[in-house]
Design a protein around this motif. Sequence first.
Motif, PDB file in Angstrom:
ATOM      1  N   PRO B 120      -8.714  -1.405  -1.279  1.00 31.81           N
ATOM      2  CA  PRO B 120      -7.902  -2.595  -0.956  1.00 31.81           C
ATOM      3  C   PRO B 120      -6.644  -2.249  -0.158  1.00 31.81           C
ATOM      4  N   SER B 121      -6.154  -3.224   0.569  1.00 33.35           N
ATOM      5  CA  SER B 121      -4.948  -3.047   1.388  1.00 33.35           C
ATOM      6  C   SER B 121      -3.704  -3.163   0.519  1.00 33.35           C
ATOM      7  N   GLU B 124       3.199  -4.313   3.475  1.00 34.16           N
ATOM      8  CA  GLU B 124       4.070  -3.369   4.167  1.00 34.16           C
ATOM      9  C   GLU B 124       5.367  -3.112   3.405  1.00 34.16           C
ATOM     10  N   ARG B 153       1.929   0.488   5.522  1.00 33.61           N
ATOM     11  CA  ARG B 153       1.046  -0.380   4.743  1.00 33.61           C
ATOM     12  C   ARG B 153      -0.328   0.258   4.764  1.00 33.61           C
ATOM     13  N   PHE B 154      -1.117  -0.023   3.746  1.00 29.44           N
ATOM     14  CA  PHE B 154      -2.465   0.552   3.743  1.00 29.44           C
ATOM     15  C   PHE B 154      -3.466  -0.485   4.205  1.00 29.44           C
ATOM     16  N   LEU B 155      -4.285  -0.106   5.143  1.00 25.96           N
ATOM     17  CA  LEU B 155      -5.433  -0.906   5.561  1.00 25.96           C
ATOM     18  C   LEU B 155      -6.630   0.015   5.584  1.00 25.96           C
ATOM     19  N   PRO B 156      -7.792  -0.477   5.247  1.00 29.34           N
ATOM     20  CA  PRO B 156      -8.968   0.399   5.274  1.00 29.34           C
ATOM     21  C   PRO B 156      -9.165   0.974   6.666  1.00 29.34           C
ATOM     22  N   GLU B 187      -2.393  -1.048  13.207  1.00 32.75           N
ATOM     23  CA  GLU B 187      -1.320  -1.812  12.578  1.00 32.75           C
ATOM     24  C   GLU B 187      -0.425  -0.937  11.703  1.00 32.75           C
ATOM     25  N   ILE B 188      -0.977   0.135  11.212  1.00 30.57           N
ATOM     26  CA  ILE B 188      -0.201   0.989  10.311  1.00 30.57           C
ATOM     27  C   ILE B 188       0.877   1.742  11.090  1.00 30.57           C
ATOM     28  N   TYR B 206      -1.203   7.444   3.175  1.00 31.10           N
ATOM     29  CA  TYR B 206      -2.532   6.872   3.357  1.00 31.10           C
ATOM     30  C   TYR B 206      -3.506   7.561   2.404  1.00 31.10           C
ATOM     31  N   HIS B 209      -2.904   6.760  -1.420  1.00 33.34           N
ATOM     32  CA  HIS B 209      -3.473   5.501  -1.863  1.00 33.34           C
ATOM     33  C   HIS B 209      -4.992   5.603  -2.008  1.00 33.34           C
TER      34      HIS B 209
END
Lengths: 280, 1146
Positions: B120-121, B124, B153-156, B187-188, B206, B209
């Motif tokens: 999951p994300s 930010e 922020r975490f994004l897959p 985006e990160i 990254y 998480h």
Amino acid sequence: EPMERRPLPPHDPPGHPSPPISFPAIPIKFSEKQQASHYLYVRAHGVRQGTKSTWPQKRTLFVLNVPPYCTEESLSRLLSSCGLVQSVELQEKPDLAESPKESRSKFFHPKPVPGFQVAYVVFQKPSGVSAALALKGPLLVSTESHPVKSGIHKWISDYADSVPDPEALRVEVDTFMEAYDQKIAEEEAKAKEEEGVPDEEGWVKVTRRGRRPVLPRTEAASLRVLERERRKRARKELLNFYAWQHRESKMEHLAQLRKKFEEDKQRIELLRAQRKFRPY
Amino acid sequence: MGPAPTGEQLCGAIGEPEVMEPALEGTGKEGKKASSRKRTLAEPPAKGLLQPVKLSRAELYKEPTNEELNHLRETEILFHSSLLRLQVEELLKEVRLSEKKKDRIDAFLREVNQRVVRVPSVPETELTDQAWLPAGVRVPLHQVPYAVKGCFRFLPPAQVTVVGSYLLGTCIRPDINVDVALTMPREILQDKDGLNQRYFRKRALYLAHLAHHLAQDPLFGSVCFSYTNGCHLKPSLLLRPRGKDERLVTVRLHPCPPPDFFRPCRLLPTKNNVRSAWYRGQSPAGDGSPEPPTPHYNTWVLQDTALESHLQLLSTMLGSAQGLKDGVALLKVWLRQRELDKGQGGFTGFLVSMLVVFLVSTHKIHTTMSGYQVLRSVLQFLATTDLTVNGISLCLSSDPSLPALADFHQAFSVVFLDSSGRLNLCADVTASTYHQVQYEARLSMTLLDSRADDGFQLLLMTPKPMIRAFDHVLHLHPLSRLQAACHRLKLWPELQDNGGDYVSAALGPLTTLLEQGLGTRLKLLAHSRPPVPEWGISQDPPKHKDSGSLTLGLLLRPEGLTSVLELGPEADQPEAAKFRQFWGFRSELRRFQDGAIREAVVWEAASMSQKRLIPHQVVTHLLALHTDIPETCVHYVGGPLDALIQGLKQTSSTGEEALAVAVCCYDDLSRLLWGLEGLPLTVSAVQGAHPVLRYTEVFPPTPVRPASSFYEPLQERSSLLPRLDKPCPAYVEPMTVVCHLEGSGQWPQDAEAVQRVRAAFQLRLAELLTQQHGLQCCATATHTDVLKDGFVFRIRVAYQREPQILKEVQSPEGMISLRDTPASLHLERDTRQLPLLTSALHGLQQQHPAFSGVARLAKRWVRAQLLGEDFTDESLDLVAAALFLHPEPFTPPSSPQVGFLRFLYLVSTFDWKNNPLIVNLNNELTVEEQVEIRSGFLAARTQLPVMVIVTPQDRKHSVWTQDGPSAQILQQLVVLAAEALPMLEKQLMDPRGPGDIRTVFRPPLDIYDVLIRLSPRHIPRHRQAVDSPAASFCRGLLSQPGPSSLMPVLGYDPPQLYLMQLREAFGDLALFFYDQHGGEVIGVLWKPTSFQPQPFKASSTKGRMVMSRGGELVMVPNVEAILEDFAVLGEGLVQTVEARSERWTV
């Protein structure tokens, strides 16, 4: 069935089947201090018909398993209770023919370190043998009256004995060489005498003496001659001259490769079996 | 006596190999290994033994098929020989991944992919605000300084790609790693993320998480962090499957930026991306001066952007060519055996793959080449190309905006650019590492060119751990000391570049400093690479100092080790100041014999062993002077084993000097013999035939000066005798010298007469030496003992034709042929082969000064294991000589320590059953002759001794191993060496010091059935014991020459005399083991076969008695009486006889 740890008595207990051997056992110890004992296995010396033996029949006692610390003198003393002992001979293994009685030179043939030995004890009378066969023991090799040296005592006295005496050695060498020279001279004289004289079949022996002796009759010399011949022949031969020769040498090369390949395969097989191809 | 049925107990005692059984007991793994070895021993001799190949004529000469011809041709062209081809194929089979396993790994990778994209994300936050991170996970990065701008922020991941060797099929077992690149979504990241470690911080967060989520998944057996190639700024996440596959594969997740995110021009080696103001909290000294470049930092960022392009390049070049892939796999094995690929800054498998690509692109390798040819070409390239001076590049473009190679050389020590022309693939490789690679490649090339039969084995199958490859090693411990060293060396820009990794920053300058200081003494300096740690996700990442210690390996140049002087420039030269600065207070002005006044450094070293350890002085001095690393942190391992071969009085020497004195005295004696007047025949040759005269006597003799009160004088024969009331006098072993006389026809041709004439010569020799030179002599029938300057020599007159006379046999036809007899062989060995061997080894010592130390340590160890009696002096000397003459894949040892380790390795791994040990003294045997010897060996294997040592003088019979050891004793030695080697290596590699170095020299005593303890009073060499006694007895020697000129007590060693008696009396029943160097105990092993009840036989009554067993009369050893005999025979010497097992009770 557990075994009995008991020495064999000189006479079999009643009820037991008679043993296949006729060796009575006599316990023997180094001295009183020892608890356990070794056993001398003794028998009257006798030989099968037809075999020659120089030991006097009936008067000789054959003794097995004589411990290393037991010398000829002590054995003679221990058995003297059975009768007068004429001689004692210790040997490494049983030997029917009498050992060369002529005393071997202590300089050139030093005595070996003794282990367990066998002995031929010659009594003056046959009764000594029968008395010895009935001996109960235990025999003591070293007593207060007749101590036998062992360990440090023995090594020190052995060392003292081994310090060489050059004079004695010189005398021995000189006597030997004198006898030897005499023997050689006699042989030469004999050869000279025989020269030119035919033997009973009429053959005459001819020997060449001189500065250039003839080829000696040795194996090495004959091999050398053969080798020289072979090389001479090889030099004359032509290699890969005819087509068939060429074909054959190619085939020979292939055969060599095949043989090597088989050998290698075997080697690999072995290494694989030993897991020798795991690099780490 | 025991409750078990007699039959069963007896079975346990049957079979010779069981004799050694207790020795095989070990802990766990070793025990298993040993028992499997034992099994091979017990097998019938045909198994595990090479047999000569027999092919029928039809098979040999049949018409070849096309296929066969092709195969043969291919072998000839592509490989060295058919054997090599087969070996390479087998090795590849062993390291390659099987299809089955590949399928399992593929399935696991698919699962990983699914899991990763479903993480999951997270919304930010500021980079410094890490409160969102769950409690169970720590950031895998040291965030120093902590404050940094930017948001995270975490994004897959946008993309999950498998990169690296797995897809290429060049990964090798046993450690299968699959690298997976996770492309972080754009985006990160933000602009300027390349600056001040921001990108690395995000990368670490990254992973943190990801780690937290993946750790909860039952699919994974372990989830932990590690550093990518050891780089402390770049963690990676390691995933291993749960269950039985846990050891099968490790998946490494590497986050990477989206393509084209970083502008390559910002990451050139000349650019700065870590600002001093941020990193050090201060602007660089003197405003306006430029920021220092951060080439390593830039490279690490660049590496992440190039993962995919590298994979593409590799797959297009290697993809379809199996030979190239095989070559890469072989190269990886080669690197790994040399420990070059592991750790931070290692020469990795990826690097060699790229090197293969480079060579393909420059047409040095063709795609049709075989794996072996690729290996050869790459080694050839490495051996001849110095990438520290002439870098190479895969880049074909001539874009002027690209930086020049020179820029890279400025920034990095080793340069190999990838196809972009901006990324240095060898950025982390130090110059030392590369030089080591080069050195190894050169060695390997010579080995390949030498046409050695076992090149494969030496090249690819023999591990070269540091401790066994380098003459000396030194450990720097603790590592935190290097931090201070960095400051002392003013390495702040490097620290800034390396993200605070002071070990990496200091490594380069440190090695350069030492290389310069060691100069001509050094052949190669190598350093261990800090290991790449792994740690749990809930732990903080390990610090730099946690990587244990830094180990340096020194390969020494024997020629450089003899000098105690560093010669500097003349005092008035400008370089003098530099010299003074480099050596500090050790530099002094000295006036030399040629009148020059020069700067010089003189080291204190009197003996050979001290000179060998001068590098220790150099290293400690330079490190303390230039880097503030105190002596206490430098653990130099060069001479701890020297203590074992040091005499009692000279603790600073390992005996080479004392041996040289004895050899010198022997030279004097031989001159006297040459010049002797009055001998009927003149002396034609004098040859030494004693270990002292070839420098391999463990304890060199010292001049004897007997104290007369201690002895019983025997004046009339001018000899001394030992006394009963005194302790045993000092042991004096006469040194055998063979004296040949000129040829003459006067000798008699009869063996007995020759003996008498020789005796006459011995007498005459003694007489003349006394008359003409006043030497104390003592002649016997076989030798003349001469006392000269306190040394005793035993001169044996030899007559050349005597062995032949002993051999002559006359056939009935009158033909005289020569047949070997025991007496002739014995005589030949003593008067012909032994002097030859002695002089050859004497020569070897002149070439390799460490030979003496190695041979003596080896012999000392074998004897300390109580096995000395079974191995002749000469056989062990030859094994030691083999380490010098055939050192491959190593170089000849220059220190006793490394030589001894290799001795243990050789002993524990050599396959004596199928190979002769060829010791090519003076290089007399040609390759063809060696091949012939090997095939002759196979054909005659069953008639040869268990241990076969071949020398140019002794090609068939292996004279020095004819009388032993037996297979069981050899096996015992192999087992002991296999146990001792890892133990000793572990001790020597322990950075806190080796501890008790004598451990491996103490024999196991629990394997013996009976222990006979001896009284030290009568052990003349008591002080030589491994654990030297604190006090022993006076041995009747004076420190100054005394008045007595009588012949001292010679060769009087009560334990040896005792053993001789024991072996003679009980040799059939038991084996006796003793350490002649001061052993206090004799170990006795009963021979199980002799304990089987036997029927009564007049020839086998020795020490036995008759017992009745089940009504039958049998003979068994009379053990009680024998045990008492042990005490009787050794009266005075023996203290106690301890029967430790009841094995004989039946």
